[in-house]
Design an enzyme around this catalytic site. Structure first.
Site, PDB file in Angstrom:
ATOM      1  N   HIS A 171       0.824  -1.205   0.000  1.00  0.00           N
ATOM      2  CA  HIS A 171       0.000   0.000   0.000  1.00  0.00           C
ATOM      3  C   HIS A 171       0.866   1.266   0.000  1.00  0.00           C
ATOM      4  CE1 HIS A 171      -3.172  -2.650   2.254  1.00  0.00           C
ATOM      5  NE2 HIS A 171      -3.154  -2.895   0.960  1.00  0.00           N
TER       6      HIS A 171
HETATM    7  C1  LIG Z   1       0.074  -7.905  -4.548  1.00  0.00           C
HETATM    8  C2  LIG Z   1      -0.882  -6.809  -4.138  1.00  0.00           C
HETATM    9  C3  LIG Z   1      -1.983  -7.133  -3.337  1.00  0.00           C
HETATM   10  C4  LIG Z   1      -2.875  -6.116  -2.939  1.00  0.00           C
HETATM   11  N1  LIG Z   1      -4.018  -6.477  -2.294  1.00  0.00           N
HETATM   12  C5  LIG Z   1      -4.960  -5.537  -2.042  1.00  0.00           C
HETATM   13  C6  LIG Z   1      -6.217  -5.894  -1.503  1.00  0.00           C
HETATM   14  O1  LIG Z   1      -6.527  -7.074  -1.307  1.00  0.00           O
HETATM   15  N2  LIG Z   1      -7.098  -4.892  -1.223  1.00  0.00           N
HETATM   16  C7  LIG Z   1      -6.799  -3.574  -1.423  1.00  0.00           C
HETATM   17  O2  LIG Z   1      -7.619  -2.710  -1.093  1.00  0.00           O
HETATM   18  N3  LIG Z   1      -5.623  -3.215  -1.970  1.00  0.00           N
HETATM   19  C8  LIG Z   1      -4.714  -4.157  -2.312  1.00  0.00           C
HETATM   20  N4  LIG Z   1      -3.547  -3.794  -2.921  1.00  0.00           N
HETATM   21  C9  LIG Z   1      -3.294  -2.358  -3.151  1.00  0.00           C
HETATM   22  C10 LIG Z   1      -4.127  -1.780  -4.307  1.00  0.00           C
HETATM   23  O3  LIG Z   1      -4.066  -2.623  -5.431  1.00  0.00           O
HETATM   24  C11 LIG Z   1      -3.596  -0.370  -4.616  1.00  0.00           C
HETATM   25  O4  LIG Z   1      -3.769   0.433  -3.476  1.00  0.00           O
HETATM   26  C12 LIG Z   1      -4.286   0.307  -5.770  1.00  0.00           C
HETATM   27  O5  LIG Z   1      -4.207  -0.477  -6.939  1.00  0.00           O
HETATM   28  C13 LIG Z   1      -3.673   1.680  -6.016  1.00  0.00           C
HETATM   29  O6  LIG Z   1      -4.302   2.279  -7.121  1.00  0.00           O
HETATM   30  P1  LIG Z   1      -3.604   3.443  -7.941  1.00  0.00           P
HETATM   31  O7  LIG Z   1      -4.544   3.855  -9.024  1.00  0.00           O
HETATM   32  O8  LIG Z   1      -3.149   4.479  -7.004  1.00  0.00           O
HETATM   33  O9  LIG Z   1      -2.271   2.834  -8.584  1.00  0.00           O
HETATM   34  P2  LIG Z   1      -1.939   1.465  -9.309  1.00  0.00           P
HETATM   35  O10 LIG Z   1      -2.960   0.442  -9.060  1.00  0.00           O
HETATM   36  O11 LIG Z   1      -0.521   1.163  -8.956  1.00  0.00           O
HETATM   37  O12 LIG Z   1      -2.017   1.815 -10.863  1.00  0.00           O
HETATM   38  C14 LIG Z   1      -1.063   2.591 -11.531  1.00  0.00           C
HETATM   39  C15 LIG Z   1      -0.984   2.115 -12.979  1.00  0.00           C
HETATM   40  O13 LIG Z   1      -0.202   3.051 -13.718  1.00  0.00           O
HETATM   41  C16 LIG Z   1       0.624   2.345 -14.617  1.00  0.00           C
HETATM   42  N5  LIG Z   1       1.780   3.202 -14.933  1.00  0.00           N
HETATM   43  C17 LIG Z   1       2.742   3.606 -14.085  1.00  0.00           C
HETATM   44  N6  LIG Z   1       3.606   4.420 -14.715  1.00  0.00           N
HETATM   45  C18 LIG Z   1       3.159   4.535 -15.983  1.00  0.00           C
HETATM   46  C19 LIG Z   1       3.628   5.267 -17.119  1.00  0.00           C
HETATM   47  N7  LIG Z   1       4.714   6.036 -17.050  1.00  0.00           N
HETATM   48  N8  LIG Z   1       2.936   5.155 -18.286  1.00  0.00           N
HETATM   49  C20 LIG Z   1       1.815   4.389 -18.361  1.00  0.00           C
HETATM   50  N9  LIG Z   1       1.336   3.675 -17.316  1.00  0.00           N
HETATM   51  C21 LIG Z   1       2.000   3.765 -16.135  1.00  0.00           C
HETATM   52  C22 LIG Z   1       1.001   1.088 -13.861  1.00  0.00           C
HETATM   53  O14 LIG Z   1       1.437   0.073 -14.738  1.00  0.00           O
HETATM   54  C23 LIG Z   1      -0.310   0.755 -13.142  1.00  0.00           C
HETATM   55  O15 LIG Z   1      -1.120  -0.073 -13.920  1.00  0.00           O
HETATM   56  C24 LIG Z   1      -2.635  -4.772  -3.324  1.00  0.00           C
HETATM   57  C25 LIG Z   1      -1.542  -4.459  -4.141  1.00  0.00           C
HETATM   58  C26 LIG Z   1      -0.680  -5.464  -4.557  1.00  0.00           C
HETATM   59  C27 LIG Z   1       0.473  -5.100  -5.456  1.00  0.00           C
END
Ligand SMILES: Cc1cc2nc3c(=O)[nH]c(=O)nc-3n(C[C@H](O)[C@H](O)[C@H](O)COP(=O)(O)OP(=O)(O)OC[C@H]3O[C@@H](n4cnc5c(N)ncnc54)[C@H](O)[C@@H]3O)c2cc1C
Length: 537
Positions: free
Chosen positions: A471
């Site tokens: 997280h």
């Molecule tokens: C193994 C694992 C288990 C988890 N389990 C849970 C759970 O059970 N419950 C829960 O609530 N949360 C869980 N989480 C956390 C949750 O998935 C994250 O908090 C959430 O996905 C964050 O969302 P976000 O949009 O901030 O970023 P992210 O989900 O990280 O999305 C960012 C995206 O941007 C893309 N990206 C980055 N840089 C670039 C670029 N320069 N150009 C194009 N694309 C780019 C990445 O590839 C990614 O797809 C888990 C995370 C992981 C890794």
């Protein structure tokens, strides 16, 4: 592909949700850029297979970073899986649906972020949600994100409930309802037993139907383009070719807690001295970019319970079970192959005076150590103990000006002394749940902490084994003041037509898993953009 109204970079919860909502207006065009692929098939549908196959190692769907050496973890580098692909984290995560404590959002508002109190954000949690079990003022029942009770029907749920009750904890019918404290089985973002990440919930239904929504996977943005202080487009690499695309309205950065600050820094937005040290011209000195890094540290207990067919494990018993599990999954989308592993959850306060829980526990129906990379040829359970409100703060910095280099991720875990002390107290409390009559005779061996007598023993074993619960948030902090990055409408301070909409904007980390809060931020961010452009002169 030359020009769009909005360019959204990053296809995780922040990006998929905001791109989907913005493209509801057929008069604007929206491009969503995602570095990774859109995963389909069994890996995309089956919860445990998707997580086991893709979480523990580097692959097309996992950035698989490592932290810098952490003094608080005896100098270890912590492996840090991170979703890469449409869905972001939700393409590889365990899908537990948890919002945190209402007080977490009231804290955000109290820090000066107008519009982010619990009563302000609750409508966006509700808007996103299609909850199959709860119908009340806390839940939505017609949003894109399908949320359901787990469909494993594992007898261990009852045993866990019994043990928690014997330990003096209380049952909680809904962690996301009136109270957070207590124990229960998990609710998950799945649809009828299948993974249901934000790619499926928010993007796929509109592909080919909304001509104004364009999704580019395996397309990595390398830089935001500016004219003066105004964002006008992005540079990206697809199929090995570097190109640019312009936007008429806004660029929305949604690359998550580790990669949003990296993209800003590569674009000349960040601490001026750090940028210059990497040879990057400073477009805008914003020292808070990459600061305020927070995470939930997770210590994993492990108990051997021999040959129990209700627990995942490597043994002749499980080989026999597997055929049954596959059959049931194919027929009903129920049973072990719908597991999110952490099937049972709870929140506890360490003292009756605590205003809200300091500790979350997740009980996994397998012995999964080191993010599932260390396979133990035994059946058993691994209770996870998460420190919910760390006081330590870390940084994300560039390793170089080359976009393909991983950033330097320094969590500074346990750098605040209160963190380890609180974690020790929480781990000891949870370990006691497994000394109750329900588990005392069932457990053959405590594999990790049998030797612990004193608090120093507990602290030592925790430091030597603890790791991320995935997280990482807070690195483009919302707020006012010199170390804030975005304002309360998620606009980057000092720049125009540029917002950040993802978990990196969190000023403090919510006390719970971070997927649902990131979805809420996507919903609210899109709404604010719509409002701002409606009222634009
Ligand atoms: C193994 C694992 C288990 C988890 N389990 C849970 C759970 O059970 N419950 C829960 O609530 N949360 C869980 N989480 C956390 C949750 O998935 C994250 O908090 C959430 O996905 C964050 O969302 P976000 O949009 O901030 O970023 P992210 O989900 O990280 O999305 C960012 C995206 O941007 C893309 N990206 C980055 N840089 C670039 C670029 N320069 N150009 C194009 N694309 C780019 C990445 O590839 C990614 O797809 C888990 C995370 C992981 C890794």
């Amino acid at each position: 592909m030359t020009e769009f109204d909005y360019i959204v970079v990053g296809g995780g919860p922040g990006g998929c949700v905001s791109a989907s909502r913005l493209s509801e207006n057929p008069e604007v065009s929206v491009a969503l850029f995602e570095a990774g692929p859109d995963r389909t098939g069994l890996l995309g549908d089956c919860a445990p297979i998707g997580t086991i196959a893709l979480g523990p190692r580097k692959n097309a769907n996992n950035w698989a970073f490592s932290s810098t050496p952490q003094p608080g973890l005896n100098g270890r580098r912590d492996f840090h899986p991170l979703g890469r692909g449409l869905g972001g984290g939700t393409a590889i995560n365990t899908l537990i649906y948890m919002r945190g404590h209402r007080g977490d959002y009231d804290d955000w508002a109290a820090l000066g972020n107008r519009g982010w109190s619990y009563s302000d954000v609750l409508p966006y949690f509700r808007k996103s949600e299609n909850n199959q079990a709860h119908r009340d003022e806390y839940h939505g029942n017609d949003g894109p994100a399908w949320v359901e009770d787990l469909r494993t029907e594992n007898p261990y749920h009852e045993l866990f409930k019994q043990a928690c009750a014997e330990a003096g904890e209380r049952f909680n019918p809904d962690f996301n309802g009136a109270e957070q404290e207590g124990y229960n089985t998990s609710q998950v973002m799945m649809k009828e037993g299948e993974r249901f990440g934000v790619n499926k919930a928010y993007i796929r239904p509109h592909l080919g139907k909304r001509s104004n929504l364009s999704v580019f996977t395996e397309t990595e943005c390398t830089r935001i383009l500016f004219e003066g202080k105004r964002a006008i487009g992005v540079e990206f690499i697809a199929n090995g070719n570097r190109r640019t695309v312009r936007c008429r309205r806004e660029v929305i950065v949604a690359c998550g807690g580790i990669l949003s600050p990296k993209l800003l820094q590569l674009s000349g937005v960040g601490d001026g001295d750090d940028l210059q040290a990497n040879g990057i011209p400073v477009l805008h000195h914003l020292p808070g970019v990459g600061g305020n890094l927070m995470d939930h540290l997770d210590f994993i207990l492990a108990y051997h319970i021999p040959a129990d067919p209700n627990l995942l494990g490597i043994s002749p018993t499980s080989a026999v079970q597997l055929a049954k599990w596959v059959g049931r999954y194919r027929r009903e989308r129920r049973g072990m192959l719908t597991s999110c592993f952490a099937e049972f959850n709870g929140f506890l306060r360490l003292s009756p005076e605590s205003p809200r829980p300091e500790i979350q526990y997740e009980f996994v129906v397998a012995i999964a150590l080191d993010h599932g990379r260390k396979l133990v040829a035994k059946h058993g359970i691994s209770p996870h103990v998460l420190l919910l409100r760390p006081k330590s703060r870390g940084t994300v910095k560039l390793a170089s000006a080359d976009f393909s280099d991983a950033p330097l991720i320094d969590f500074r875990y346990y750098s605040h002394p209160d963190d380890l002390e609180t974690h020790v107290a929480g781990v000891k409390r949870v370990a006691n749940f497994f000394k109750t009559p329900t588990f005392r005779n069932r457990i053959k061996r405590d594999l990790i902490t049998a030797h612990c007598r004193t608090d120093d023993d507990w602290a030592d074993v925790i430091r030597s084994q603890v790791g991320t619960n995935y997280h990482p948030v807070g690195t483009c902090r919302m707020g006012n003041g010199t170390d804030a990055v975005v304002d309360s409408r998620l606009r980057v301070h000092g720049l125009e037509r540029l917002r950040v909409i993802d978990s990196s904007i969190m000023p403090t980390i919510p006390g719970g898993n971070t997927m649902a809060p990131a979805i809420m931020i996507g919903e609210k961010g899109a709404d604010m953009i719509k409002e701002d452009w409606r009222s634009a002169p």
